[in-house]
Every structure is written in C-alpha cells, then in structure tokens.
Scaffold this active site. Structure first.
Site, PDB file in Angstrom:
ATOM      1  N   GLU A 170       1.287  -5.289  13.213  1.00 21.77           N
ATOM      2  CA  GLU A 170       0.114  -5.510  14.072  1.00 21.77           C
ATOM      3  C   GLU A 170      -0.395  -6.937  13.964  1.00 21.77           C
ATOM      4  OE1 GLU A 170      -3.344  -3.067  13.315  1.00 21.77           O
ATOM      5  OE2 GLU A 170      -4.238  -3.597  15.232  1.00 21.77           O
TER       6      GLU A 170
ATOM      7  N   ARG B 130       0.814  -1.214   0.000  1.00 20.88           N
ATOM      8  CA  ARG B 130       0.000   0.000   0.000  1.00 20.88           C
ATOM      9  C   ARG B 130       0.849   1.266   0.000  1.00 20.88           C
ATOM     10  NH1 ARG B 130      -3.284  -1.239   4.976  1.00 20.88           N
ATOM     11  NH2 ARG B 130      -2.341  -3.292   4.984  1.00 20.88           N
TER      12      ARG B 130
END
Ligand SMILES: O=P(O)(O)OC[C@H]1O[C@H](OP(=O)(O)OP(=O)(O)O)[C@H](O)[C@@H]1O
Ligand SMILES: Nc1ncnc2[nH]cnc12
Length: 185
Positions: free
Chosen positions: A110, A73
């Site tokens: 994460e 991204r």
C-alpha cells in the site's frame, strides 16, 4: 455472524483494540495499529486461536505442515499460531536478512515497494503451508509470499489475516487460495 472461529462479540472487542492512525507512514494512508491489541492478553490469545483455525480441518486436526509469517508484524502472529498447531514456523524476510540460499520476489504494497525472501529449503516440495499476517491491504505482500512458496515446490493451503482492508481488494491478488480474515474494514 461468525468470522471463522471468532464470534460477533469478539470481533467488536478486537476491533476496539485496533487504533487508526491517519497519514502514517505517508499522507493518505489510514494505518491500522495493532499494538494495543497485542498488549491485551485476552485479545492476543483470541486472535492467535482464530488464525490457527485456518490450519485445522473440521475435526480440529492440523492440516498444514508449516506456518509462514512475513517480517515483521507477521512474525508476531505466525509464531504462536505455529505453536498452537504443533508445526514449525518459517520466517519470510525482507531482502538481505536470511543467511542461506533464498528465493526472492519483488512486490509493491500500500505504501511502497520491497523484496521478500524465503530460504530455499525452508519448506519442502509438496508441503502445505498456512501463511499468516496482520493486514491484507493491496495483497502485494501475501502474493509475493505465495510466489515464494510456489518457488519451493510447496502449496499455500490458506492465508489467514487478522484484518482485511476490503476497499483495497487484496483478495484479487490471491487467486484461488482460500483466505480468511478475522476482521474486515
Ligand atoms: O497487502 P499489502 O499492501 O502488501 O500490505 C500488507 C503488508 O503491509 C504491512 O507490512 P510492512 O511491509 O509495512 O512491514 P512491517 O510488518 O515490518 O511493518 C503488513 O504487515 C502486511 O505485511
Ligand atoms: N493501512 C495499513 N495499516 C496497517 N498496515 C498496513 N499494511 C498495508 N497497509 C496498511
């Protein structure tokens, strides 16, 4: 209050274009899906210009030599930021994708672990780079990228993120390097 070059009104509009997806890619993660924002021409343009501001000085002059973006991204945002600033774009890729000699750093994010790589000659010693990504979560990805820049003998002048997940305190991983985020949740 303005967030870098983005006004309060723009922040509200951009925030509405980010979709929350619970439990993706694993239970307990609230995934911030930026694809609706990317599909909105005005939103995408505002984000690119907001991020590019982190690479300019007060007079508007470009103050970085390269813009780095992290797969995948980060590529979408960093490449147009580089064009806006008039400097080159450098990809930071997941392990095994870059064809020439690389520096390599393992990291945790994460929802998992991975390895990031940077071509050893992609940034020159002494160069100043702007690191651009969509999300700052734990800071693992950004820190690994900073370590790759340092391994090349270059300097991370600044980080610029579309969105910071403040509750994960990713900034703590970034040390003294300046960091901006257009949106904070
Ligand atoms: O602060 P962190 O905890 O490190 O998380 C942030 C990173 O996680 C996402 O990348 P991901 O590895 O999911 O790759 P993608 O861009 O290919 O989806 C995002 O694009 C950031 O690079
Ligand atoms: N919650 C999240 N949403 C989108 N991208 C992420 N990268 C790391 N954590 C993320």
């Amino acid at each position: 209050m303005a967030h870098g070059s983005v006004t309060d009104r723009a922040v509200e509009a951009l925030t509405r274009l980010v979709r929350d997806v619970p439990d993706f890619p694993e239970p307990g993660v609230l995934f911030k899906d930026i694809t609706p924002l990317l599909a909105d021409a005005a939103g995408f343009s505002a984000v690119v210009e907001g991020l590019a501001a982190a690479g300019r000085d007060a007079s508007g002059a470009t103050r970085v030599d390269k813009v780095l973006g992290m797969e995948a991204r980060g590529f979408i945002l960093a490449a147009p930021v580089a064009l806006s600033l008039g400097v080159g774009f450098v990809p930071v890729r997941k392990a095994g994708k870059l064809p020439h000699d690389t520096h390599s750093v393992a990291y945790a994010l994460e929802y998992g672990e991975a390895v990031l790589e940077l071509h050893q000659d992609a940034v020159a010693p002494g160069e100043r780079v702007l690191v651009v990504d969509d999300v700052l979560a734990t800071g693992g990805t950004a820190r690994a990228t900073h370590d790759l820049v340092t391994a090349c003998g270059a300097t991370t002048a600044s980080f610029a993120f579309l969105m910071e997940l403040g509750f994960l305190d990713g900034r703590a991983a970034l040390g003294d390097v300046p960091s901006t985020a257009l949106l904070t949740v």
